[in-house]
Motif scaffolding. Structure first.
Motif, PDB file in Angstrom:
ATOM      1  N   SER A 108      94.145 -12.117  98.788  1.00 24.91           N
ATOM      2  CA  SER A 108      93.142 -11.809  98.040  1.00 24.91           C
ATOM      3  C   SER A 108      92.721 -10.651  97.950  1.00 24.91           C
ATOM      4  CB  SER A 108      92.190 -12.599  98.526  1.00 24.91           C
ATOM      5  OG  SER A 108      91.281 -12.021  99.974  1.00 24.91           O
ATOM      6  N   GLN A 111      94.835  -9.310  95.079  1.00 22.18           N
ATOM      7  CA  GLN A 111      94.852  -9.519  93.763  1.00 22.18           C
ATOM      8  C   GLN A 111      94.132  -8.784  92.819  1.00 22.18           C
ATOM      9  OE1 GLN A 111      93.160 -13.646  94.005  1.00 22.18           O
ATOM     10  NE2 GLN A 111      93.546 -14.351  91.933  1.00 22.18           N
ATOM     11  N   GLY A 114      92.452 -11.094  86.395  1.00 21.27           N
ATOM     12  CA  GLY A 114      92.143 -12.738  86.750  1.00 21.27           C
ATOM     13  C   GLY A 114      93.163 -13.564  86.794  1.00 21.27           C
ATOM     14  N   GLY A 115      94.156 -13.004  87.880  1.00 19.92           N
ATOM     15  CA  GLY A 115      95.224 -13.892  87.897  1.00 19.92           C
ATOM     16  C   GLY A 115      95.149 -15.266  88.820  1.00 19.92           C
ATOM     17  N   GLN A 116      96.083 -16.049  88.942  1.00 20.26           N
ATOM     18  CA  GLN A 116      95.724 -17.333  89.692  1.00 20.26           C
ATOM     19  C   GLN A 116      95.754 -17.047  91.120  1.00 20.26           C
ATOM     20  OE1 GLN A 116      98.781 -20.002  89.140  1.00 20.26           O
ATOM     21  NE2 GLN A 116      97.959 -21.596  90.311  1.00 20.26           N
ATOM     22  N   SER A 117      94.788 -17.541  91.914  1.00 17.98           N
ATOM     23  CA  SER A 117      94.487 -17.275  93.307  1.00 17.98           C
ATOM     24  C   SER A 117      95.728 -17.812  94.148  1.00 17.98           C
ATOM     25  CB  SER A 117      93.404 -17.961  93.759  1.00 17.98           C
ATOM     26  OG  SER A 117      92.165 -17.431  93.039  1.00 17.98           O
ATOM     27  N   PRO A 118      96.164 -17.183  94.932  1.00 20.00           N
ATOM     28  CA  PRO A 118      97.308 -17.693  96.032  1.00 20.00           C
ATOM     29  C   PRO A 118      96.725 -18.807  96.974  1.00 20.00           C
ATOM     30  CG  PRO A 118      96.253 -15.884  96.886  1.00 20.00           C
ATOM     31  CD  PRO A 118      95.745 -16.005  95.781  1.00 20.00           C
ATOM     32  N   GLU A 119      97.890 -19.698  97.211  1.00 24.59           N
ATOM     33  CA  GLU A 119      97.482 -20.845  97.623  1.00 24.59           C
ATOM     34  C   GLU A 119      96.906 -20.637  99.115  1.00 24.59           C
ATOM     35  OE1 GLU A 119      99.817 -25.113  99.355  1.00 24.59           O
ATOM     36  OE2 GLU A 119     101.000 -23.576  98.164  1.00 24.59           O
ATOM     37  N   ARG A 121      95.252 -17.631 101.565  1.00 32.29           N
ATOM     38  CA  ARG A 121      94.688 -16.209 101.704  1.00 32.29           C
ATOM     39  C   ARG A 121      95.591 -15.211 102.642  1.00 32.29           C
ATOM     40  NH1 ARG A 121      88.451 -14.204 102.736  1.00 32.29           N
ATOM     41  NH2 ARG A 121      88.890 -12.033 102.559  1.00 32.29           N
TER      42      ARG A 121
END
Length: 239
Positions: A108, A111, A114-119, A121
């Motif tokens: 996180s 990051q 506004g990219g997709q959050s990783p599965e 952290r």
């Protein structure tokens, strides 16, 4: 009185002539000898051997992922213990095993926008390393790594820094024999050259020992080392 003086002059002249003739003869022989010794041939002799590596350094890297920092450290400890148990059960001594500090990445924090959050952290890597002189036995254990996968250990290891290394540390034990062998090979080449050129092989003028090189025999057998040394020798030649 004049006759005596003339005789003295004649005798002196003969002595000077003989002296100069002798000196010329000696200088001529010296020049011929020098010319003979000036002729030389430079040859190289190769000595080559295959030796089994006497040390293996085997890093086993594994990865854990979680959204909770505390959980990831618990998972690392569990996987680390599974790997150690696996190694010891297969004959590796405990003092041949070492463990690196874990490397934890907060996805996180990396990051942007506004990219997709990783599965997950948190992702962590850790390495258990085997340093052993039992090269062949360790190689047998490498073929059993799938057993760790069945226990839920996620192994990685495609990175350069975690590749297995094989070392050969006994070079000093074979150096004298290999130098002697390379020198003999050089003499064989020089002798053949002398015979082909109707010359006689003389003494060594100078000799240079090249550096030893140690490399894997091939990509599939990195534990077998190819060891080479080239000696350069200059021999005198004479007719």
């Amino acid at each position: 009185m004049d006759i005596s003086n003339n005789r003295g002059v004649v005798i002196l002249g003969i002595c000077i002539f003989l002296g100069l003739a002798s000196l010329g003869f000696l200088l001529s022989n010296a020049a011929i000898t020098y010319k003979e010794y000036e002729r030389s041939v430079t040859v190289k002799g190769l000595a080559e051997r295959e030796q089994l590596a006497d040390v293996v350094i085997w890093p086993i890297q594994f990865t854990e992922a979680s959204n909770q920092l505390q959980d990831i450290y618990v998972s690392l400890d569990q996987s680390q213990q599974k790997i150690k148990d696996f190694l010891i059960q297969n004959g590796v001594n405990e003092d041949e095993i070492s463990t690196s500090s874990p490397f934890v990445t907060d996805k996180s924090a990396q990051q942007y926008g506004g990219g997709q959050s990783p599965e997950y952290r948190y992702v962590a890597d850790q390495t258990v390393t085997v340093y052993s002189e039992n090269v062949l036995e360790v190689r047998k254990i490498m073929n059993k790594l799938a057993e760790l996968g069945k226990q839920g250990v996620a192994l990685t290891g495609n990175e350069y820094q975690v590749r297995t290394e094989y070392l050969y540390n006994s070079l000093n034990d074979i150096k004298p024999e290999m130098i002697e062998e390379s020198t003999k090979e050089a003499r064989k080449v020089a002798q053949k050259f002398a015979e082909d050129s109707d010359s006689k092989l003389g003494k060594i003028k100078t000799a240079y020992q090249g550096q030893f090189s140690i490399s894997p025999r091939d990509n599939n057998n990195p534990h077998i080392k190819n060891i080479r040394v080239v000696s350069t020798v200059v021999y005198y030649l004479s007719d």
